[in-house]
Motif scaffolding. Structure first.
Motif, short mmCIF file in Angstrom:
data_model
loop_
_atom_site.label_atom_id
_atom_site.label_comp_id
_atom_site.label_asym_id
_atom_site.label_seq_id
_atom_site.Cartn_x
_atom_site.Cartn_y
_atom_site.Cartn_z
N ARG A 173 46.16 7.45 50.39
CA ARG A 173 47.01 8.40 51.12
C ARG A 173 48.25 8.74 50.28
NH1 ARG A 173 44.70 8.68 56.05
NH2 ARG A 173 43.67 6.78 56.81
N GLY A 174 48.44 10.01 50.01
CA GLY A 174 49.59 10.46 49.24
C GLY A 174 49.46 10.29 47.74
N ALA A 175 48.33 9.74 47.27
CA ALA A 175 48.16 9.51 45.83
C ALA A 175 47.74 10.80 45.12
CB ALA A 175 47.13 8.42 45.58
N ASP A 176 48.30 11.03 43.94
CA ASP A 176 47.95 12.20 43.14
C ASP A 176 46.77 11.93 42.22
OD1 ASP A 176 50.30 13.97 43.84
OD2 ASP A 176 51.36 12.23 43.07
N ALA A 177 46.62 10.67 41.79
CA ALA A 177 45.56 10.32 40.84
C ALA A 177 44.91 9.01 41.27
CB ALA A 177 46.11 10.19 39.43
N LEU A 178 43.64 8.85 40.96
CA LEU A 178 42.90 7.63 41.25
C LEU A 178 42.20 7.15 40.00
CD1 LEU A 178 41.62 5.49 43.13
CD2 LEU A 178 39.84 7.18 43.68
N PHE A 179 42.44 5.91 39.62
CA PHE A 179 41.77 5.28 38.48
C PHE A 179 40.76 4.29 39.05
CE2 PHE A 179 42.41 2.08 34.74
CZ PHE A 179 41.18 2.43 34.22
N VAL A 180 39.48 4.62 38.95
CA VAL A 180 38.41 3.74 39.43
C VAL A 180 38.06 2.78 38.29
CG1 VAL A 180 36.10 3.62 40.44
CG2 VAL A 180 37.57 5.58 40.93
N TYR A 181 38.79 1.66 38.28
CA TYR A 181 38.56 0.68 37.21
C TYR A 181 37.25 -0.07 37.42
CZ TYR A 181 39.40 -3.27 34.09
OH TYR A 181 39.28 -4.21 33.11
N ASP A 182 36.92 -0.38 38.68
CA ASP A 182 35.64 -1.02 38.99
C ASP A 182 34.58 0.07 39.04
OD1 ASP A 182 33.46 -2.38 39.89
OD2 ASP A 182 34.36 -3.08 41.77
N PHE A 183 33.98 0.33 37.88
CA PHE A 183 33.08 1.48 37.76
C PHE A 183 31.74 1.27 38.46
CE2 PHE A 183 32.86 -1.18 33.94
CZ PHE A 183 31.52 -1.51 33.90
N LEU A 184 31.48 0.06 38.97
CA LEU A 184 30.27 -0.18 39.74
C LEU A 184 30.50 -0.02 41.24
CD1 LEU A 184 28.80 -3.28 37.85
CD2 LEU A 184 28.15 -0.88 37.61
N SER A 185 31.74 0.12 41.63
CA SER A 185 32.08 0.24 43.05
C SER A 185 31.55 1.56 43.62
CB SER A 185 33.59 0.17 43.24
OG SER A 185 33.93 0.45 44.60
N THR A 186 31.08 1.49 44.86
CA THR A 186 30.63 2.68 45.57
C THR A 186 31.54 2.98 46.76
OG1 THR A 186 29.13 1.31 46.92
CG2 THR A 186 28.22 2.31 44.91
N ALA A 187 32.80 2.50 46.69
CA ALA A 187 33.72 2.61 47.82
C ALA A 187 34.39 3.96 47.95
CB ALA A 187 34.78 1.52 47.72
N VAL A 188 34.41 4.75 46.89
CA VAL A 188 35.19 5.99 46.92
C VAL A 188 34.70 6.97 48.00
CG1 VAL A 188 35.93 8.01 45.59
CG2 VAL A 188 35.92 5.75 44.53
N PRO A 189 33.40 7.22 48.15
CA PRO A 189 32.99 8.17 49.19
C PRO A 189 33.48 7.79 50.59
CG PRO A 189 31.17 7.75 47.70
CD PRO A 189 32.26 6.77 47.33
N GLY A 190 33.45 6.49 50.90
CA GLY A 190 33.86 6.04 52.22
C GLY A 190 35.35 6.16 52.47
N ALA A 191 36.14 6.22 51.40
CA ALA A 191 37.60 6.33 51.54
C ALA A 191 38.10 7.74 51.28
CB ALA A 191 38.27 5.34 50.57
N TRP A 192 37.19 8.65 51.00
CA TRP A 192 37.58 10.00 50.56
C TRP A 192 38.39 10.76 51.61
CZ3 TRP A 192 37.96 11.73 45.92
CH2 TRP A 192 38.06 13.10 45.67
N HIS A 193 38.17 10.44 52.88
CA HIS A 193 38.89 11.15 53.94
C HIS A 193 40.40 10.98 53.82
CE1 HIS A 193 38.55 6.99 55.39
NE2 HIS A 193 39.67 7.23 56.05
N ALA A 194 40.84 9.91 53.12
CA ALA A 194 42.27 9.64 52.98
C ALA A 194 42.88 10.30 51.74
CB ALA A 194 42.50 8.13 52.93
N ALA A 195 42.06 10.96 50.93
CA ALA A 195 42.55 11.56 49.68
C ALA A 195 43.20 12.90 49.99
CB ALA A 195 41.40 11.72 48.69
N ASP A 196 44.38 12.85 50.58
CA ASP A 196 45.02 14.07 51.06
C ASP A 196 45.80 14.83 49.99
OD1 ASP A 196 46.84 12.02 50.83
OD2 ASP A 196 47.80 12.34 52.78
N LYS A 197 46.14 14.17 48.88
CA LYS A 197 46.90 14.84 47.82
C LYS A 197 46.24 14.70 46.45
CE LYS A 197 51.26 14.64 47.42
NZ LYS A 197 52.64 14.12 47.17
#
Length: 308
Positions: free
Chosen positions: A23-47
């Protein structure tokens, strides 16, 4: 990350806290490149304006909402090229010189003389003509192998591959090669490209190497091909299911080399991944072009784009 922390508010989180941190983040660094968590949290990517993943493959974050968004996606291509190329040459030499069998005989204390194969002069097909595929081609050529590539479109006189064949003609070209190396990005077009039909057309003496994505291969078809002697060997660093289940037949099949998704992981690779992000962050912060911008429709960085 210290330099970045001096220029921006940095939030560190695991999968469970991702939505809140987004929430409120301008950039996201997915360091855990095997993680599949981003789609489930995408609703919070407001900025969110930019997402960077610490790998060359982007399939863990390539979901419809990201494709359709204005968020720029970059990857970490360039970090693993030479290391993966060394791995590929290493397993090819291991097959040609029968090194796994030598280790077995050594443990048994048996002196059993055998003849081995030459690597020089053998024909290799590298399926995937991106930076990693090119590094592999150069490494294999240096060992005296005759190398061809396979990509989206056919062409001649490529500086690294010589001839590049079209992926749509995979089955047609496979019979000509002693070694087939899979390093293509995972897309709808490449998923399952190595299936029963592909293995059936390969030479019985051919070896298959996968350092791309496990989903490029229909694993059941590969197991059947190995059991029935349709191909002579396989070196696999990536799998449809990771970790590879303990009861998977690939563990114990003769002439199969299994490694746990480590072909590119040299000492210091974790720091190298952060350095790629740090360089891109400085570019983003100062308004300069980002490196390794992924075409979200293709699923990879197009040839000729500003690289790592």
């Amino acid at each position: 990350m210290e330099t970045i922390e001096s220029m921006a508010e940095v939030r560190y989180t695991g999968e469970k806290g991702l939505a809140e941190a987004l929430r409120g983040a301008d950039a996201l660094f997915v360091y855990d490149f095997l993680s599949t968590a981003v789609p489930g949290a995408w609703h919070a990517a407001d900025k969110l304006r930019w997402l960077h993943i610490a790998s060359a493959g982007v399939d863990p974050v390539m979901f419809p909402a990201l494709r359709e968004s204005d968020v720029t996606l970059t990857n970490s291509r360039g970090v693993f090229d030479a290391s993966i190329a060394e791995y590929v040459l290493g397993v090819i030499i291991a097959f040609a010189k029968d090194l796994p069998r030598s280790l077995e005989l050594q443990r048994e204390g048996r002196w059993q003389h055998r003849e081995s194969e030459r690597v020089a002069g053998r024909h290799a097909l590298v399926v995937g003509t991106g930076p990693i595929g090119r590094a592999i081609a150069r490494m294999l050529r240096a060992a005296g192998m005759v190398v061809s590539g396979m990509g989206r479109r056919a062409r001649e006189d490529d500086p690294d591959f010589g001839a590049v064949h079209a992926s749509a003609e995979l089955v047609r070209h496979l019979p000509a090669f002693d070694y087939v190396v899979a390093v293509a990005p995972l897309t709808e077009q490449t998923k399952g490209m190595f299936d029963a039909a592909a293995f059936a057309t390969m030479k019985q003496s051919a070896r298959f190497v996968n350092v791309g994505r496990g989903e490029l291969v229909v694993t059941a078809d590969l197991v059947t091909a190995m059991r029935e002697g349709r191909i002579a060997g396989a070196a696999l660093d990536v799998f449809e299911t990771e970790p590879l289940p303990p009861d998977d037949p690939l563990w114990t099949m003769p002439n199969v080399l299994v490694s746990p998704h480590m072909s590119g992981d040299f000492a210091g690779w974790r720091n190298a991944l952060v350095e790629v992000f740090a360089d891109n962050f400085e570019r983003w912060h100062t308004g300069r072009p980002l490196r390794n911008v992924v075409d979200k429709q293709l699923g990879y960085v197009p040839s000729g784009h500003l690289g790592a």
